[in-house]
Design an enzyme around this catalytic site. Structure first.
Site, PDB file in Angstrom:
ATOM      1  N   LYS A 270       0.853  -1.418   0.032  1.00  0.00           N
ATOM      2  CA  LYS A 270      -0.109   0.026  -0.077  1.00  0.00           C
ATOM      3  C   LYS A 270       0.903   1.235  -0.053  1.00  0.00           C
ATOM      4  O   LYS A 270       2.063   1.176   0.803  1.00  0.00           O
ATOM      5  CB  LYS A 270      -0.998   0.075   1.129  1.00  0.00           C
TER       6      LYS A 270
ATOM      7  N   SER B 272      -9.892   1.436   2.797  1.00  0.00           N
ATOM      8  CA  SER B 272      -9.043   2.137   1.962  1.00  0.00           C
ATOM      9  C   SER B 272      -7.856   1.726   1.307  1.00  0.00           C
ATOM     10  O   SER B 272      -7.193   2.048   0.316  1.00  0.00           O
ATOM     11  CB  SER B 272      -8.415   3.318   2.833  1.00  0.00           C
TER      12      SER B 272
ATOM     13  N   SER C 154      -9.893  -1.200   6.948  1.00  0.00           N
ATOM     14  CA  SER C 154      -9.447  -1.025   5.577  1.00  0.00           C
ATOM     15  C   SER C 154      -8.690  -1.954   4.795  1.00  0.00           C
ATOM     16  O   SER C 154      -8.460  -2.155   3.714  1.00  0.00           O
ATOM     17  CB  SER C 154      -8.275   0.350   5.497  1.00  0.00           C
TER      18      SER C 154
HETATM   19  N1  GLN Z   1     -13.217   3.501   6.421  1.00  0.00           N
HETATM   20  C1  GLN Z   1     -12.477   3.994   7.886  1.00  0.00           C
HETATM   21  C2  GLN Z   1     -12.220   5.167   7.721  1.00  0.00           C
HETATM   22  O1  GLN Z   1     -12.284   5.775   6.676  1.00  0.00           O
HETATM   23  C3  GLN Z   1     -11.282   3.023   8.120  1.00  0.00           C
HETATM   24  C4  GLN Z   1     -10.152   3.435   7.258  1.00  0.00           C
HETATM   25  C5  GLN Z   1      -9.158   2.682   7.532  1.00  0.00           C
HETATM   26  O2  GLN Z   1      -9.156   1.398   8.263  1.00  0.00           O
HETATM   27  N2  GLN Z   1      -7.787   3.024   7.067  1.00  0.00           N
HETATM   28  O3  GLN Z   1     -11.699   5.760   8.688  1.00  0.00           O
END
Ligand code: GLN
Length: 482
Positions: free
Chosen positions: A76, A151, A175
């Site tokens: 990532k 994400s 995410s």
């Molecule tokens: N969807 C969650 C957020 O937007 C989790 C994001 C993540 O785990 N990086 O914070």
């Protein structure tokens, strides 16, 4: 049954039927063919990948054997891979390149893994769909009209599309697990601290964890085995008990295993097709000898509010460092204040700005006690719910998401709808617990994920349970129609 491509390729490499260079070429070719459609990667360095592959082949030829030697991997783009750009899915990083390796990256490279790409992501890991990247959205290989989940959108799609059998994402509130469930991938959020965060861009530091993703629990465990454990460069990192069982993961014996089903997670809001797939998956676990029992996590209703108050507060503090002084992009202006304002205004996308503003508000004098402090207290109550439940059961099973992957744009205009997609994934994050997303079937042709949540530091046991499940099912072997 139960194994995935990584395990098969490792055997091929050991037998001399495959070479690391061949696998790297295959990965690069596949990306050349599919990236126009999927947009899962943001950086590739063909020469660096082939160099690493040839070095792995030399080690293989010397008879060296290790779980990740010669295996293509994807990172990532919030992880530091020395010399490569780190965009965090944002324009604000400009041309910033990693001056050093993240510990998880370094450990994988030392084990002989071959990096083939850096993966697209929601900006600074904020998002649930993969639509909030400055480099355009990533598409779901099961249906390109749908989001892959976020994400860690690119990391999960890279594995689902066959670019690499193993990838690293990050999981702050879901995410890796949410895209895992949307793309039929096995994805782990480890116990907080089990994977070092040295060299990982901080989003919400009390929640951030690196998350490995792969085509099966066994494949995931192979990569996890070379990374897990304490790191002197990250004071929050801790030792993982039973880590020696990861490299050659064995299926758990499910006889008598007590699996709790939290009643607050099996609610009316779950799409019927998802519910049916989950019921069938639970029946498989039951047939293997697990005992299913209803439990209650009474503070679940406060999870989303708690998570987003803590998350935005920490985001507003962590992202203050991107001011045009030290990293990447800088917009020249007549005054220092003007330079910082213009850099941040033009560098950050809408979701990053929204969270910085919300977080600054939560932390401001007069609101700190009402919002931030209250959220910290509720977080403790949520963690206690889990402690109570784990007195009665060994692990918990829940949906990963109430629905399958949605179509592009369905939630991106409504931030609250996007936040609600995390309703089942933020709770283990708030409680610092390990949680795994496991392919559990399909609804309307789209993948469904089952979430397994364990007590602190039971990461290995979760993977062993998932491995047993994957020996009895073939969902994780289904490939998208590419
Ligand atoms: N969807 C969650 C957020 O937007 C989790 C994001 C993540 O785990 N990086 O914070």
């Amino acid at each position: 049954m139960g194994s995935g491509p990584l395990t098969a390729w490792r055997e091929g490499l050991a037998a001399g039927d495959l070479s690391a260079e061949f696998l790297a070429f295959a990965a690069l070719d596949r990306m050349d063919r599919l990236e126009g459609l999927l947009n899962a990667t943001v950086h590739r360095d063909r020469e660096a990948s082939l160099r690493a592959a040839r070095a792995a082949d030399v080690r293989l030829a010397r008879g060296e054997r290790s779980p990740m030697l010669g295996i293509p991997v994807v990172f990532k783009d919030n992880l530091h891979w020395q010399g490569a750009p780190v965009s965090n899915g944002s324009r604000i990083m400009g041309g910033y390149r990693a001056p050093y390796h993240a510990t998880v990256v370094r450990r994988l490279l030392e084990a002989g893994a071959v990096p083939v790409a850096k993966a697209n992501m929601d900006e600074f890991a904020m998002g649930s769909s993969g639509e909030y990247s400055a480099f355009g959205p990533t598409r779901n290989p099961w249906d390109p009209r749908r989001v892959p989940g976020g994400s860690s959108s690119g990391s999960v799609v890279a594995v689902a599309a066959g670019y690499a059998p193993f990838a690293l994402g990050s999981d702050t509130g879901g995410s890796v697990r949410l895209p895992g469930s949307f793309c039929n991938i096995t994805a782990l959020r480890p116990t907080y601290g089990v994977l070092s965060r040295y060299g990982v861009t901080a989003m919400a530091s009390s929640l951030d964890q690196v998350g490995p993703v792969a085509g099966s629990a066994q494949d995931l465990a192979a990569g996890f085995s070379v990374m897990a454990g304490a790191d002197p460069l990250d004071a929050t990192s801790i030792h993982l008990p039973d880590a020696h069982r990861l490299a050659a993961l064995r299926p758990a014996d499910l006889k008598g295993l007590r699996i709790g089903l939290p009643r607050e997670y099996f609610t009316a809001g779950i799409e019927p097709g998802v519910r049916a797939a989950l019921d069938a998956a639970l029946a498989v676990l039951g047939a293997q000898g697990a005992e299913l029992a209803e439990v209650s996590l009474p503070h679940t209703a406060y999870a989303i509010d708690t998570y987003y108050l803590i998350n935005t507060s920490e985001v507003s503090s962590n992202l203050a460092r991107f001011d045009g002084m030290r990293y990447g992009a800088r917009k020249p202006a007549d005054t220092l204040q003007g330079m910082i304002a213009d850099t941040r205004d033009q560098g950050f996308g809408p979701e990053a700005k929204r969270r910085i503003l919300l977080g600054a508000f939560c932390l401001s004098k007069g609101y700190y006690d009402a919002f931030y402090l209250k959220a910290l207290k509720t977080r403790t109550l949520i963690a206690r719910d889990f402690q109570e439940a784990f007195r009665r059961v060994d692990l918990l099973a829940t949906p990963v998401s109430p629905g399958t992957a949605w179509t592009f744009g369905a939630k991106s205009a409504d931030p609250l709808a996007m936040y609600l997609a995390d309703v089942f994934t933020v709770t283990p994050a708030l409680a610092a617990l390990p949680a795994l997303s496991v392919p559990a079937g399909f609804a309307g042709g789209m993948p469904v994920g089952l979430q397994l949540i364990g007590p602190s530091l039971r990461d290995v046991q979760l993977l062993e349970v998932a491995h047993a499940f994957q020996q009895a099912t073939a969902h994780h072997r289904q490939l998208p129609p590419l």
